[in-house]
Design an enzyme around this catalytic site. Structure first.
Site, mmCIF file in Angstrom:
data_model
loop_
_atom_site.group_PDB
_atom_site.id
_atom_site.type_symbol
_atom_site.label_atom_id
_atom_site.label_comp_id
_atom_site.label_asym_id
_atom_site.label_seq_id
_atom_site.Cartn_x
_atom_site.Cartn_y
_atom_site.Cartn_z
ATOM 1 N N ASP A 70 0.886 -1.168 0.000
ATOM 2 C CA ASP A 70 0.000 0.000 0.000
ATOM 3 C C ASP A 70 0.921 1.213 0.000
ATOM 4 O OD1 ASP A 70 -1.538 2.211 0.598
ATOM 5 O OD2 ASP A 70 -2.748 1.206 2.129
ATOM 6 N N TRP A 95 6.452 -3.811 7.451
ATOM 7 C CA TRP A 95 5.434 -4.850 7.526
ATOM 8 C C TRP A 95 5.793 -5.901 6.492
ATOM 9 C CZ3 TRP A 95 4.862 -0.774 4.346
ATOM 10 C CH2 TRP A 95 4.184 -0.910 3.153
ATOM 11 N N ASP A 114 9.085 1.374 3.993
ATOM 12 C CA ASP A 114 8.790 2.736 3.542
ATOM 13 C C ASP A 114 10.094 3.517 3.452
ATOM 14 O OD1 ASP A 114 6.121 2.199 3.441
ATOM 15 O OD2 ASP A 114 5.629 3.155 5.354
ATOM 16 N N TRP A 146 5.195 3.890 8.201
ATOM 17 C CA TRP A 146 6.268 3.305 8.999
ATOM 18 C C TRP A 146 7.461 4.233 9.149
ATOM 19 C CZ3 TRP A 146 5.225 -0.088 12.325
ATOM 20 C CH2 TRP A 146 4.209 -1.005 12.088
ATOM 21 N N TYR A 156 6.835 10.428 4.387
ATOM 22 C CA TYR A 156 6.806 9.187 3.612
ATOM 23 C C TYR A 156 6.957 9.502 2.122
ATOM 24 C CZ TYR A 156 4.800 5.421 0.880
ATOM 25 O OH TYR A 156 4.604 4.452 -0.087
ATOM 26 N N THR A 159 7.701 3.102 -1.294
ATOM 27 C CA THR A 159 7.913 1.821 -0.599
ATOM 28 C C THR A 159 8.718 0.861 -1.476
ATOM 29 O OG1 THR A 159 5.774 2.089 0.511
ATOM 30 C CG2 THR A 159 6.723 -0.110 0.541
HETATM 31 N N1 ABN Z 1 3.122 2.220 4.408
HETATM 32 C C1 ABN Z 1 2.694 3.063 3.382
HETATM 33 C C2 ABN Z 1 1.864 4.184 3.906
HETATM 34 C C3 ABN Z 1 2.482 5.371 4.212
HETATM 35 C C4 ABN Z 1 1.731 6.438 4.685
HETATM 36 C C5 ABN Z 1 0.357 6.270 4.884
HETATM 37 C C6 ABN Z 1 -0.246 5.042 4.576
HETATM 38 C C7 ABN Z 1 0.519 3.981 4.085
#
Ligand code: ABN
Length: 169
Positions: A70, A95, A114, A146, A156, A159
């Site tokens: 995700d 994860w 991430d 994360w 962020y 990923t």
């Molecule tokens: N792990 C990806 C993510 C980052 C920020 C918000 C939701 C999902």
């Protein structure tokens, strides 16, 4: 009373003399609370440590490794499927998912790290939630930033998906 009974009795009496009930309860409590907290501890992993047949387009959300992802694909953001783009660093807490490789039929354990330190990449958004669990099972939840566990910056960016093992059985 046979020999064993007397032996056990003597051992129990000497134990009772040396150890208070309170200390036994305290030790049991520590064990219980410690044991319950273990699965909740953050999970630090993430170096690629196994190989799989290298086929498919890692900039496509359909790529086999992304079955439980995700986020934005680092392969579209100046990095690759396993490396963070320049200026970002991988969060040490991740994860994990298990994805089947169609060619060899094996199940691979994938660590989704991430990459943090820059604002959202915004390219190649990819949400596939195979066996995703709610955020109260954090090591199996993808819907979580994360980067909160990274050293530098909680921003962020994207990923990466690293193979960390092969699921047996
Ligand atoms: N792990 C990806 C993510 C980052 C920020 C918000 C939701 C999902």
């Amino acid at each position: 009373m046979n020999r064993y009974d007397r032996l056990i009795e003597r051992w129990s009496r000497s134990l009772a003399k040396g150890v208070s009930r309170r200390s036994i309860v305290r030790s049991l409590g520590t064990l219980l609370v410690g044991g319950a907290a273990m699965p909740l501890l953050p999970v630090a992993r993430g170096q690629e440590s196994a190989n799989a047949p290298n086929d498919g387009d890692s900039t496509s959300c359909d790529y086999w490794r992304y079955c439980a992802i995700d986020g934005f694909l680092c392969a579209c953001c100046g990095g690759s499927v396993t490396t963070c783009p320049p200026g970002t660093e991988a969060a040490p807490i991740t994860w994990v998912g298990t994805c089947r490789h169609a060619t060899d039929g094996k199940d691979y354990i994938i660590s989704y790290n991430d990459c943090c330190g820059k604002s959202s990449c915004g390219r190649c958004s990819c949400v596939r939630n195979e066996r995703d669990r709610p955020t109260y099972v954090p090591y199996l939840s993808n819907d979580y930033n994360w980067c909160v566990g990274s050293n530098s910056n909680v921003a962020y960016h994207c990923t990466v998906s690293r193979i960390v093992g092969i699921a047996e059985g």
